[in-house]
Design a protein around this motif. Structure first.
Motif, PDB file in Angstrom:
ATOM      1  N   ASN A 136     -56.201  88.255  44.343  1.00  0.00           N
ATOM      2  CA  ASN A 136     -54.813  89.014  44.518  1.00  0.00           C
ATOM      3  C   ASN A 136     -54.252  89.325  42.828  1.00  0.00           C
ATOM      4  OD1 ASN A 136     -54.974  89.296  47.252  1.00  0.00           O
ATOM      5  ND2 ASN A 136     -53.866  87.400  47.434  1.00  0.00           N
ATOM      6  N   ASP A 137     -54.499  88.204  42.078  1.00  0.00           N
ATOM      7  CA  ASP A 137     -54.219  88.222  40.729  1.00  0.00           C
ATOM      8  C   ASP A 137     -54.787  89.363  40.087  1.00  0.00           C
ATOM      9  OD1 ASP A 137     -52.338  86.199  40.897  1.00  0.00           O
ATOM     10  OD2 ASP A 137     -53.550  84.764  39.875  1.00  0.00           O
ATOM     11  N   ILE A 138     -56.204  89.503  40.155  1.00  0.00           N
ATOM     12  CA  ILE A 138     -57.067  90.462  39.403  1.00  0.00           C
ATOM     13  C   ILE A 138     -56.474  92.029  39.819  1.00  0.00           C
ATOM     14  CG2 ILE A 138     -59.330  91.583  39.453  1.00  0.00           C
ATOM     15  CD1 ILE A 138     -60.370  88.450  39.593  1.00  0.00           C
ATOM     16  N   GLU A 139     -56.326  92.046  41.112  1.00  0.00           N
ATOM     17  CA  GLU A 139     -55.805  93.466  41.773  1.00  0.00           C
ATOM     18  C   GLU A 139     -54.422  93.703  41.090  1.00  0.00           C
ATOM     19  OE1 GLU A 139     -57.844  95.696  43.240  1.00  0.00           O
ATOM     20  OE2 GLU A 139     -59.267  94.130  42.833  1.00  0.00           O
ATOM     21  N   TYR A 140     -53.692  92.842  40.922  1.00  0.00           N
ATOM     22  CA  TYR A 140     -52.091  92.765  40.304  1.00  0.00           C
ATOM     23  C   TYR A 140     -52.436  93.384  39.152  1.00  0.00           C
ATOM     24  CZ  TYR A 140     -47.669  91.921  38.133  1.00  0.00           C
ATOM     25  OH  TYR A 140     -46.618  92.120  37.395  1.00  0.00           O
ATOM     26  N   LEU A 141     -53.329  92.784  38.058  1.00  0.00           N
ATOM     27  CA  LEU A 141     -53.455  93.157  36.824  1.00  0.00           C
ATOM     28  C   LEU A 141     -54.266  94.386  36.665  1.00  0.00           C
ATOM     29  CD1 LEU A 141     -54.823  89.550  35.613  1.00  0.00           C
ATOM     30  CD2 LEU A 141     -52.479  90.818  34.588  1.00  0.00           C
ATOM     31  N   LYS A 142     -54.832  94.596  37.434  1.00  0.00           N
ATOM     32  CA  LYS A 142     -55.815  95.986  37.217  1.00  0.00           C
ATOM     33  C   LYS A 142     -54.685  97.262  37.831  1.00  0.00           C
ATOM     34  CE  LYS A 142     -60.397  94.765  37.897  1.00  0.00           C
ATOM     35  NZ  LYS A 142     -61.594  94.638  38.733  1.00  0.00           N
ATOM     36  N   ALA A 143     -53.889  96.808  38.716  1.00  0.00           N
ATOM     37  CA  ALA A 143     -52.790  97.873  39.251  1.00  0.00           C
ATOM     38  C   ALA A 143     -51.566  97.924  38.207  1.00  0.00           C
ATOM     39  CB  ALA A 143     -52.211  97.550  40.416  1.00  0.00           C
ATOM     40  N   ASN A 144     -51.329  96.866  37.269  1.00  0.00           N
ATOM     41  CA  ASN A 144     -50.288  96.932  36.406  1.00  0.00           C
ATOM     42  C   ASN A 144     -50.689  96.977  34.872  1.00  0.00           C
ATOM     43  OD1 ASN A 144     -47.699  96.638  38.085  1.00  0.00           O
ATOM     44  ND2 ASN A 144     -49.185  95.243  39.150  1.00  0.00           N
ATOM     45  N   THR A 145     -51.099  98.063  34.442  1.00  0.00           N
ATOM     46  CA  THR A 145     -51.743  98.081  33.116  1.00  0.00           C
ATOM     47  C   THR A 145     -50.522  98.485  32.115  1.00  0.00           C
ATOM     48  OG1 THR A 145     -52.316 100.558  33.539  1.00  0.00           O
ATOM     49  CG2 THR A 145     -54.034  98.795  33.881  1.00  0.00           C
ATOM     50  N   ASP A 146     -49.268  98.942  32.624  1.00  0.00           N
ATOM     51  CA  ASP A 146     -48.201  99.180  31.860  1.00  0.00           C
ATOM     52  C   ASP A 146     -47.681  97.871  31.204  1.00  0.00           C
ATOM     53  OD1 ASP A 146     -45.814  99.822  30.348  1.00  0.00           O
ATOM     54  OD2 ASP A 146     -45.303 101.209  32.130  1.00  0.00           O
ATOM     55  N   LEU A 147     -47.934  97.680  29.935  1.00  0.00           N
ATOM     56  CA  LEU A 147     -47.460  96.496  29.256  1.00  0.00           C
ATOM     57  C   LEU A 147     -45.873  96.113  29.258  1.00  0.00           C
ATOM     58  CD1 LEU A 147     -49.159  96.863  25.848  1.00  0.00           C
ATOM     59  CD2 LEU A 147     -49.916  95.722  28.112  1.00  0.00           C
ATOM     60  N   ASN A 148     -45.212  97.268  29.960  1.00  0.00           N
ATOM     61  CA  ASN A 148     -43.699  96.887  30.100  1.00  0.00           C
ATOM     62  C   ASN A 148     -43.438  96.325  31.341  1.00  0.00           C
ATOM     63  OD1 ASN A 148     -42.590  98.129  27.620  1.00  0.00           O
ATOM     64  ND2 ASN A 148     -43.120 100.272  28.458  1.00  0.00           N
ATOM     65  N   ASN A 149     -44.594  96.106  32.168  1.00  0.00           N
ATOM     66  CA  ASN A 149     -44.360  95.425  33.598  1.00  0.00           C
ATOM     67  C   ASN A 149     -44.592  94.129  33.362  1.00  0.00           C
ATOM     68  OD1 ASN A 149     -43.701  98.116  34.687  1.00  0.00           O
ATOM     69  ND2 ASN A 149     -46.116  98.177  35.437  1.00  0.00           N
TER      70      ASN A 149
END
Length: 184
Positions: A136-149
């Motif tokens: 779940n963490d890996i998927e979150y990181l892959k989906a949230n590539t915008d550094l502002n997030n």
């Protein structure tokens, strides 16, 4: 069961390694972006020569960076912390009052020798729960590539432990480093 146990330990290790790398890469990208905005110009991973009255060089590696003034022999390291908690395995987890580390090289065989088939099933169930959280963490990181997030802060770092000070931005970090320079 023993073969399945060893396979699940291997998956746990591989998925953990991916998570560690993704978080490290994200931290590094945030540091580079933050420093680039604060200082102007181009900042990269590794060594960066800077024409700045406070420091002459910045070294960036993973989630840490060093501010350096070689002419005055003043160096200080800082580490970026992400506010989101990730499901890192660290040293392992508790099972029957002991820390087990199925994701660490060579530990699967030791656990197989030590525990019964029924106990190995219980440990595999815990491993599966942890793999799911890591995925779940890996998927979150892959989906949230915008550094502002990603919310973050800095701490000073001595190579082994983080310092007590929490810096909310680079201005605070630079002020801390300036205090060090002025104290010498």
């Amino acid at each position: 069961m023993k073969k399945n146990f060893a396979q699940r330990c291997d998956v746990f290790k591989k998925r953990s390694d991916i998570l560690y790398q993704l978080v490290d890469d994200l931290s590094e990208r945030i540091i580079i972006s933050d420093l680039t905005k604060a200082l102007g110009g181009s900042i990269q991973k590794g060594d960066n020569l800077i024409s700045n009255a406070k420091f002459e060089e910045i070294r960036i590696e993973g989630s840490t960076f060093n501010l350096m003034n070689r002419s005055k022999s003043i160096y200080k390291a800082y580490v970026l912390h992400l506010e989101k908690e990730y499901n890192f395995p660290y040293l392992g987890f508790k099972y029957k009052g002991e820390i087990v580390s199925p994701h660490i090289e060579g530990q699967a065989d030791k656990l197989i020798e030590k525990y019964s088939e029924a106990e190995l099933v219980e440990i595999v169930n815990e491993i599966e729960t942890r793999i799911e959280a890591i995925n779940n963490d890996i998927e979150y990181l892959k989906a949230n590539t915008d550094l502002n997030n990603h919310k973050f802060y800095y701490r000073n770092y001595d190579g082994l432990f983080d310092g007590n000070e929490k810096y909310i931005d680079l201005k605070s970090v630079f002020n801390d480093y300036e205090l060090l320079i002025n104290s010498k």
